[in-house]
Motif scaffolding. Structure first.
Motif, PDB file in Angstrom:
ATOM      1  N   PRO A   1      56.759  45.179  41.215  1.00 37.67           N
ATOM      2  CA  PRO A   1      57.843  44.278  41.653  1.00 37.67           C
ATOM      3  C   PRO A   1      57.271  42.891  41.943  1.00 37.67           C
ATOM      4  O   PRO A   1      56.072  42.751  42.151  1.00 37.67           O
ATOM      5  N   PRO A   2      58.140  41.869  41.987  1.00 38.08           N
ATOM      6  CA  PRO A   2      57.647  40.501  42.213  1.00 38.08           C
ATOM      7  C   PRO A   2      56.862  40.359  43.523  1.00 38.08           C
ATOM      8  O   PRO A   2      55.889  39.615  43.584  1.00 38.08           O
ATOM      9  N   LEU A   3      57.308  41.071  44.537  1.00 37.69           N
ATOM     10  CA  LEU A   3      56.657  40.928  45.846  1.00 37.69           C
ATOM     11  C   LEU A   3      55.186  41.304  45.792  1.00 37.69           C
ATOM     12  O   LEU A   3      54.387  40.850  46.605  1.00 37.69           O
TER      13      LEU A   3
ATOM     14  N   ASN B   1      53.093  40.315  44.000  1.00 35.69           N
ATOM     15  CA  ASN B   1      52.281  39.123  43.753  1.00 35.69           C
ATOM     16  C   ASN B   1      52.368  38.110  44.891  1.00 35.69           C
ATOM     17  O   ASN B   1      51.935  36.980  44.751  1.00 35.69           O
ATOM     18  N   PHE B   2      52.967  38.531  45.997  1.00 33.10           N
ATOM     19  CA  PHE B   2      53.114  37.633  47.148  1.00 33.10           C
ATOM     20  C   PHE B   2      52.022  37.995  48.158  1.00 33.10           C
ATOM     21  O   PHE B   2      52.052  39.084  48.742  1.00 33.10           O
ATOM     22  N   PRO B   3      51.061  37.111  48.359  1.00 34.88           N
ATOM     23  CA  PRO B   3      49.904  37.493  49.177  1.00 34.88           C
ATOM     24  C   PRO B   3      50.230  38.102  50.548  1.00 34.88           C
ATOM     25  O   PRO B   3      49.617  39.097  50.924  1.00 34.88           O
ATOM     26  N   PRO B   4      51.174  37.539  51.313  1.00 37.55           N
ATOM     27  CA  PRO B   4      51.416  38.121  52.642  1.00 37.55           C
ATOM     28  C   PRO B   4      51.970  39.544  52.587  1.00 37.55           C
ATOM     29  O   PRO B   4      51.997  40.229  53.609  1.00 37.55           O
ATOM     30  N   PHE B   5      52.367  39.973  51.415  1.00 41.88           N
ATOM     31  CA  PHE B   5      52.889  41.331  51.294  1.00 41.88           C
ATOM     32  C   PHE B   5      51.816  42.341  51.684  1.00 41.88           C
ATOM     33  O   PHE B   5      52.121  43.460  52.103  1.00 41.88           O
TER      34      PHE B   5
ATOM     35  N   THR C   1      49.748  42.028  54.146  1.00 44.10           N
ATOM     36  CA  THR C   1      49.512  42.034  55.595  1.00 44.10           C
ATOM     37  C   THR C   1      50.762  42.595  56.249  1.00 44.10           C
ATOM     38  O   THR C   1      51.852  42.083  56.020  1.00 44.10           O
TER      39      THR C   1
ATOM     40  N   GLN D   1      53.535  42.894  58.658  1.00 46.00           N
ATOM     41  CA  GLN D   1      54.099  41.866  59.535  1.00 46.00           C
ATOM     42  C   GLN D   1      54.382  42.433  60.929  1.00 46.00           C
ATOM     43  O   GLN D   1      54.836  43.563  61.053  1.00 46.00           O
TER      44      GLN D   1
ATOM     45  N   GLN E   1      59.617  44.810  54.906  1.00 46.49           N
ATOM     46  CA  GLN E   1      58.372  44.981  54.179  1.00 46.49           C
ATOM     47  C   GLN E   1      58.078  46.464  53.924  1.00 46.49           C
ATOM     48  O   GLN E   1      57.677  46.856  52.823  1.00 46.49           O
TER      49      GLN E   1
ATOM     50  N   LYS F   1      44.193  40.881  40.942  1.00 45.23           N
ATOM     51  CA  LYS F   1      44.481  39.531  40.472  1.00 45.23           C
ATOM     52  C   LYS F   1      44.547  38.563  41.658  1.00 45.23           C
ATOM     53  O   LYS F   1      44.057  37.444  41.605  1.00 45.23           O
ATOM     54  N   LEU F   2      45.174  39.031  42.726  1.00 44.56           N
ATOM     55  CA  LEU F   2      45.282  38.187  43.915  1.00 44.56           C
ATOM     56  C   LEU F   2      44.062  38.319  44.802  1.00 44.56           C
ATOM     57  O   LEU F   2      43.890  37.554  45.740  1.00 44.56           O
TER      58      LEU F   2
ATOM     59  N   ARG G   1      43.833  40.708  46.863  1.00 51.10           N
ATOM     60  CA  ARG G   1      44.382  41.152  48.148  1.00 51.10           C
ATOM     61  C   ARG G   1      44.495  42.676  48.097  1.00 51.10           C
ATOM     62  O   ARG G   1      44.813  43.243  47.056  1.00 51.10           O
TER      63      ARG G   1
ATOM     64  N   SER H   1      45.747  32.168  42.671  1.00 45.73           N
ATOM     65  CA  SER H   1      45.925  33.341  41.825  1.00 45.73           C
ATOM     66  C   SER H   1      47.379  33.787  41.758  1.00 45.73           C
ATOM     67  O   SER H   1      47.723  34.676  41.015  1.00 45.73           O
TER      68      SER H   1
ATOM     69  N   ILE I   1      59.522  38.155  52.080  1.00 46.68           N
ATOM     70  CA  ILE I   1      59.631  39.604  52.238  1.00 46.68           C
ATOM     71  C   ILE I   1      61.056  39.993  52.609  1.00 46.68           C
ATOM     72  O   ILE I   1      61.599  40.981  52.114  1.00 46.68           O
TER      73      ILE I   1
END
Lengths: 200, 595
Positions: A17-19, A21-25, A27, A29, A38, A73-74, A76, B531, B586
């Motif tokens: 899913p797109p998320l 590729n979202f770095p804070p995903f 961590t 929350q 999340q 890729k990230l 993370r 990235s 999120i």
């Protein structure tokens, strides 16, 4: 039993899913509303990932190295603690009971045991009740009511190769059949290791 | 006009005139005009300053606040209160010009009567004078006492005995006579030319007696034949007064706005929560000191002659004296001129300080100059040291005029509460003062502890505020509807900020900045590989970046970010590069397609 590390059947690439590729995903929350959202995202990601790769269980320590929890890729990755928290949440009714810790020993595990032990869990992209319904539906569809089926036949037979439950973990199958028995839709008999089941 | 409109500061306190000092404050005060309460002016704070008595209403401070200049006060009167009636202080206005003389003579009874008539003050004023009652025993015509009010009279009203036989009349008899007289006066008022026109139509220069119609000489005040009082004498003065008063006040007690009409009687302050004694004491002192006179008075002897004197006594050369005596600015040219002026200045200062400290009396009179000098010295010292870092301290003197001290407040039950609320207003004024710009310098937000330190420093080391009082005062900003507010961060840190700076605005500004980062030049971070898709996700920012961007301290930035996180606007990422903050995708995009 299919190990999480196997990930042997990459028949086609899993669409993250797109998320993802979202770095804070990666961590967890601290704020409640965000955290809940999340956790839901993670839960559905894990389920769809397991469904894609036909995984029935996850061993956290090993799974952390897989693309599921490690976005190379990230660069993370999810920490073991956060991954545990996510699975924990998935086991709760709030998390739709989409996971279940597998006790390592026969005795009932206390919470601390779960953490200290292997950390292996069921991922229910279909829960036993849902599997039971799927089995009933399959039996109904193929007109096998009243016939005796072996468990091997259900999970490994050629007839079921196209079904979702093909290759299912035998313990999970037993659980699902138990649900059918409870509903009065099937009867399990036979000795350990060579059980048969009859739907009616 | 006795009651004046009042300017309020941002903190809803009276804004003081130059040289005006605050002497006392008391809350829960109501205003009376004469005997009647003034509506809407019944619960407020009374401020006693060296120049004025101010009333600021609790609920409608902007519209309902008035001031009475002390210079217009004839005398104060103290009433200690009795049972349920609160203690009061009555302020009598100075009888200014002929106007108030004319309307003053019998203040008590006419109010109610006059309101019944068609707006004419004069007839009602005379009618009781004209009224007579006939003694039922000896049938002598006695005048009704001038202060007799038929509507208010009761069994206990003292009645004078008959002038001829000495027997007291029955009350009903007198009331009847008085009412008859009033009616007569009113009907005669229907023919308006009666008094004014009579002398013209009949023999010029004579006045007809209202009772026996005898034509009296105009200078007589009572009828020659029957002894009835003649209206003319009183009338003439009243006529003049009427012409003036009517123009601006049609009804004597039109209670719409106390500012609009002439206060003929007195203003009472009713003290419902105590404090009246100190208020009265300080009011009397203020009336004795008459500080307002200083404003217009010529300044206390200027140092120039004094410096001459000092020069002489110091035995300087005659040339210097001459030079300074004839000194004009034109003469002071070049460095020599500057030096000479500096020298003179120093001499002046010496003289001022010398005379000021010679005795206490002198010190008090020249206090203003000494303060100015001290301030100047402080400024010079600061220039030498560290520029404008101590600007707040240098402002000590001006801050002094603002301060509320415990000393100013009463000792009643609500005194400490009042102290807190006054301190609260004081603080708000201090913060919003544009000349100081305290909040602006700190990026619109500062911690309470910092403020406490700065505020106490500005107070110049006197009457320091205790931390607990300070916190209590800060907590009352909301309640008092002041333009600053106290905010508590989750960590418990207390900060002060303007009321217009809400959390929503902060969140919006942070988000706006994060959105800008989406389109930020990709090449900006050559050092590190981006990235992820920056077009979609933007970029994570550190606390330091935020603090730098918005001019906050790092602590405040951290708190603000956590507040944004709390609101779900941003989320955090803990990674190898430390804590970074991201726009919260999120929550916004929670649906991950399954399968």
């Amino acid at each position: 039993m299919t190990m999480a590390t196997d990930s042997s059947t990459p028949n086609s690439d899993f669409q993250f899913p797109p998320l993802y590729n979202f770095p804070p995903f990666f961590t967890l929350q601290p704020v409640l509303a965000t955290r809940k959202s999340q956790l839901q995202s993670w839960s559905s990601l894990i389920q769809s990932y397991c469904r894609h790769h036909r995984l029935w269980t996850l061993t956290l320590v090993d799974a952390l190295e897989t693309p599921l929890f490690n976005n190379t890729k990230l660069s993370r990755r999810l920490s073991l603690r956060d991954a545990r928290a996510i699975i924990d949440w998935m086991t709760t009714p709030e998390g739709d009971s989409r996971a279940e810790w597998i006790p390592t020993t026969g005795k009932k595990p206390s919470r601390s045991d779960e953490y200290s032990e292997a950390g292996k869990c069921w991922i229910y992209w279909k829960r036993p009740e849902e599997w039971a319904s799927a089995l009933e539906e399959w039996v109904d569809r193929t007109g096998q009511k009243g016939t005796v089926l072996t468990l091997y036949e259900i999970t490994e037979g050629d007839a079921t190769r196209r079904e979702e439950f093909w290759g299912m973990d035998s313990t999970l199958l037993a659980k699902s059949l138990a649900v059918c028995v409870k509903r009065g839709k099937a009867q399990v008999f036979g000795a350990e290791g060579s059980e048969g089941v009859k739907f009616f | 006009m006795f009651l004046n409109p009042l300017d309020l500061t941002t903190a809803l306190r009276p804004s003081l005139l130059p040289d005006e000092t605050l002497l006392f404050v008391q809350d829960a005060v109501g205003l009376y005009e004469g005997k009647l309460k003034i509506p809407k002016y019944q619960n407020g704070q009374a401020y006693l300053t060296s120049h004025r008595v101010c009333y600021v209403d609790q609920t409608e401070p902007r519209s309902c606040s008035v001031a009475i200049n002390l210079k217009e006060v004839e005398r104060p009167e103290f009433y200690a209160g009795f049972l349920k009636s609160s203690p009061k202080i009555t302020l009598y206005p100075k009888a200014s010009k002929q106007l108030s003389i004319a309307t003053n003579p019998s203040p008590t009874a006419q109010g109610t009567l006059a309101s019944a008539t068609d707006g004419h003050v004069a007839p009602a004023t005379i009618s009781p004078v004209n009224a007579t009652w006939v003694c039922p025993i000896c049938s002598f015509s006695n005048p009704v006492p001038s202060n007799f009010d038929p509507t208010a009279a009761n069994a206990r009203t003292p009645l004078p005995p008959c002038l001829a036989c000495g027997i007291k009349p029955p009350l009903a008899h007198v009331i009847k006579a008085a009412i008859a007289a009033i009616r007569q006066a009113q009907s005669s008022d229907g023919t308006p030319q009666y008094t004014a026109g009579a002398p013209a139509s009949s023999t010029p220069g004579t006045v007809p007696c209202p009772r026996c119609t005898f034509q009296n000489h105009p200078s007589l005040s009572a009828c020659e034949i029957c002894g009835a009082p003649l209206p003319a004498a009183a009338d003439k003065r009243l006529e003049a007064a009427k012409a003036i008063t009517r123009a601006e006040s049609p009804g004597p007690f039109s209670q719409t706005s106390p500012l609009g009409h002439e206060i003929t009687e007195s203003i009472k302050l009713s003290f419902r929560c105590g404090g009246e004694k100190i208020f009265y004491e300080r009011l009397k002192n203020a009336l004795v000191q008459r500080k307002w006179l200083l404003q217009s008075a010529p300044p206390i002897p200027k140092p120039l002659p004094a410096s001459d004197h000092v020069n002489m006594s110091a035995g300087l050369s005659a040339a210097t004296i001459q030079a300074s005596g004839a000194s004009g600015l034109s003469k002071a040219i070049g460095i020599a001129g500057l030096e000479r002026r500096h020298l003179e200045q120093t001499k002046n200062n010496e003289a001022v300080i010398g005379t000021a400290f010679s005795d206490l009396e002198a010190l008090m009179t020249s206090a203003k100059e000494v303060i100015a000098l001290a301030e100047q010295f402080a400024n010079q010292a600061n220039i030498g040291n560290n520029g404008n870092h101590n600007r707040e301290a240098a402002n000590a003197a001006s801050a002094l005029s603002l301060i509320t001290t415990k000393d100013m407040l009463g000792t009643g039950s609500g005194a400490s509460d009042l102290y807190i609320s006054e301190l609260s207003r004081n603080l708000a004024e201090y913060l919003t003062d544009d000349t100081r710009g305290i909040l602006r310098n700190e990026g619109g937000i500062m911690t309470l502890v910092d403020l406490w330190a700065v505020f106490n420093r500005a107070r110049g080391g006197v009457e320091l505020v205790s931390p607990s009082d300070f916190e209590k005062a800060a907590r009352r900003w909301d309640e008092l509807r002041l333009p600053v507010r106290l905010r508590r961060f989750r960590s418990g840190l207390l900060v002060v900020q303007g009321r217009d700076r809400t959390d929503e605005k902060t969140v919006a500004s942070v988000l706006a900045w994060l959105r800008e980062l989406h389109s930020e030049n990709q090449g900006q971070g050559q050092d590190r590989e981006v990235s992820w898709d920056q077009r979609t996700w933007g970029r994570g920012v550190t606390v330091q970046e935020v603090a730098e961007r918005f001019g906050w301290s790092v602590g405040v930035a951290q708190e603000e970010l956590e507040m944004c996180e709390e609101k779900g606007a941003v989320c955090r990422e803990v990674g190898l590069q430390g804590l970074r903050w991201w726009e919260n995708w999120i929550v916004k995009d929670p649906v991950v397609h399954s399968g």
